[in-house]
Design a protein around this motif. Structure first.
Motif, mmCIF file in Angstrom:
data_model
loop_
_atom_site.group_PDB
_atom_site.id
_atom_site.type_symbol
_atom_site.label_atom_id
_atom_site.label_comp_id
_atom_site.label_asym_id
_atom_site.label_seq_id
_atom_site.Cartn_x
_atom_site.Cartn_y
_atom_site.Cartn_z
ATOM 1 N N GLU A 95 0.810 -1.201 -0.116
ATOM 2 C CA GLU A 95 0.087 -0.177 -0.002
ATOM 3 C C GLU A 95 0.861 1.293 0.031
ATOM 4 N N THR A 96 0.396 2.298 -0.505
ATOM 5 C CA THR A 96 1.039 3.791 -0.619
ATOM 6 C C THR A 96 0.644 4.218 1.000
ATOM 7 N N ALA A 97 1.581 5.026 1.350
ATOM 8 C CA ALA A 97 1.508 5.736 2.600
ATOM 9 C C ALA A 97 1.940 6.967 2.509
ATOM 10 N N MET A 98 1.754 7.953 3.508
ATOM 11 C CA MET A 98 2.262 9.028 3.668
ATOM 12 C C MET A 98 3.075 9.565 4.843
ATOM 13 N N THR A 99 4.383 10.139 4.992
ATOM 14 C CA THR A 99 5.213 10.191 6.082
ATOM 15 C C THR A 99 4.537 11.315 6.832
ATOM 16 N N LEU A 100 4.238 11.299 7.925
ATOM 17 C CA LEU A 100 3.644 12.476 8.640
ATOM 18 C C LEU A 100 4.981 13.161 9.322
ATOM 19 N N GLU A 101 6.155 12.326 9.798
ATOM 20 C CA GLU A 101 7.298 13.119 10.267
ATOM 21 C C GLU A 101 8.201 12.331 9.612
ATOM 22 N N ALA A 129 9.133 14.311 5.769
ATOM 23 C CA ALA A 129 7.745 14.312 5.807
ATOM 24 C C ALA A 129 7.023 14.761 4.831
ATOM 25 N N GLY A 130 6.112 14.207 4.462
ATOM 26 C CA GLY A 130 5.037 14.557 3.322
ATOM 27 C C GLY A 130 5.281 13.748 2.207
ATOM 28 N N GLN A 131 6.234 12.838 2.235
ATOM 29 C CA GLN A 131 6.785 12.158 1.190
ATOM 30 C C GLN A 131 5.720 10.793 0.944
ATOM 31 N N ARG A 132 5.532 10.338 -0.439
ATOM 32 C CA ARG A 132 5.136 9.167 -0.710
ATOM 33 C C ARG A 132 6.006 8.091 -0.521
ATOM 34 N N VAL A 133 5.519 6.973 0.217
ATOM 35 C CA VAL A 133 6.069 5.746 0.347
ATOM 36 C C VAL A 133 5.375 4.320 0.378
ATOM 37 N N GLN A 134 5.998 3.286 0.150
ATOM 38 C CA GLN A 134 5.239 2.169 -0.201
ATOM 39 C C GLN A 134 5.622 1.186 0.975
ATOM 40 N N VAL A 135 4.518 0.481 1.751
ATOM 41 C CA VAL A 135 4.676 -0.370 2.636
ATOM 42 C C VAL A 135 5.518 -1.771 2.183
#
Length: 160
Positions: A95-101, A129-135
């Motif tokens: 899944e795609t996630a967003m970094t909060l910090e 923070a604010g970057q798109r990441v994948q689990v």
């Protein structure tokens, strides 16, 4: 007692078959059902008039063969399934996630599907923070993530 079991070995093997099948129903690990198949084979050996020692050998050989060859295949088929049937944390992998910090190799938080997770970087890099990441995987209550490039737009924050 032993003489009765040897004389009426089919009853002994029938009782073993049923007992092992009941234990399998309780445990559901496909181990006792393999032993149960061995007891069933020994039951037929007893009904055909084989000596008790031969029935024990039949039980041992059939059970061992079932455990070594049938159980792994059965477990592979049971564990295989489409991705849309994944449950719990398995469904979060990919899944795609967003970094909060900022996420580093030992700390950080991400938002995955509306939930906040502790996170760490899969390759040891620092992800702002604010970057798109994948689990990549889930280790306990920590999501291990990898950057996929690009920042989230403001209207995408609620979707992540």
């Amino acid at each position: 007692m032993l003489d009765w079991i040897i004389t009426n070995s089919w009853v002994f093997w029938l009782a073993m078959f049923l007992l092992l099948a009941i234990i399998e129903i309780v445990t559901l690990d496909l181990f006792f059902i393999m032993l149960s198949a061995g007891a069933l084979a020994a039951l037929f050996g007893g009904l055909l008039g084989g000596p008790f020692w031969a029935q024990v050998v039949i039980f041992c050989v059939v059970s061992l063969l079932m455990i070594l060859f049938v159980r792994p295949v059965a477990l592979r088929h049971l564990n295989r399934g489409p991705a849309d049937l994944r449950t719990n944390v398995e469904r979060l992998i990919g899944e795609t996630a967003m970094t909060l910090e900022a996420v580093t190799d030992n700390s950080g938080t991400v938002k995955i599907g509306g939930d906040t997770w502790t996170a760490r970087s899969s390759d040891g890099s620092q992800i702002p923070a604010g970057q798109r990441v994948q689990v990549a995987r889930i280790d306990g209550a920590t999501a291990v993530v990898a950057p996929v490039g690009g920042a989230f737009k403001d209207n995408e924050v609620g979707e992540a």
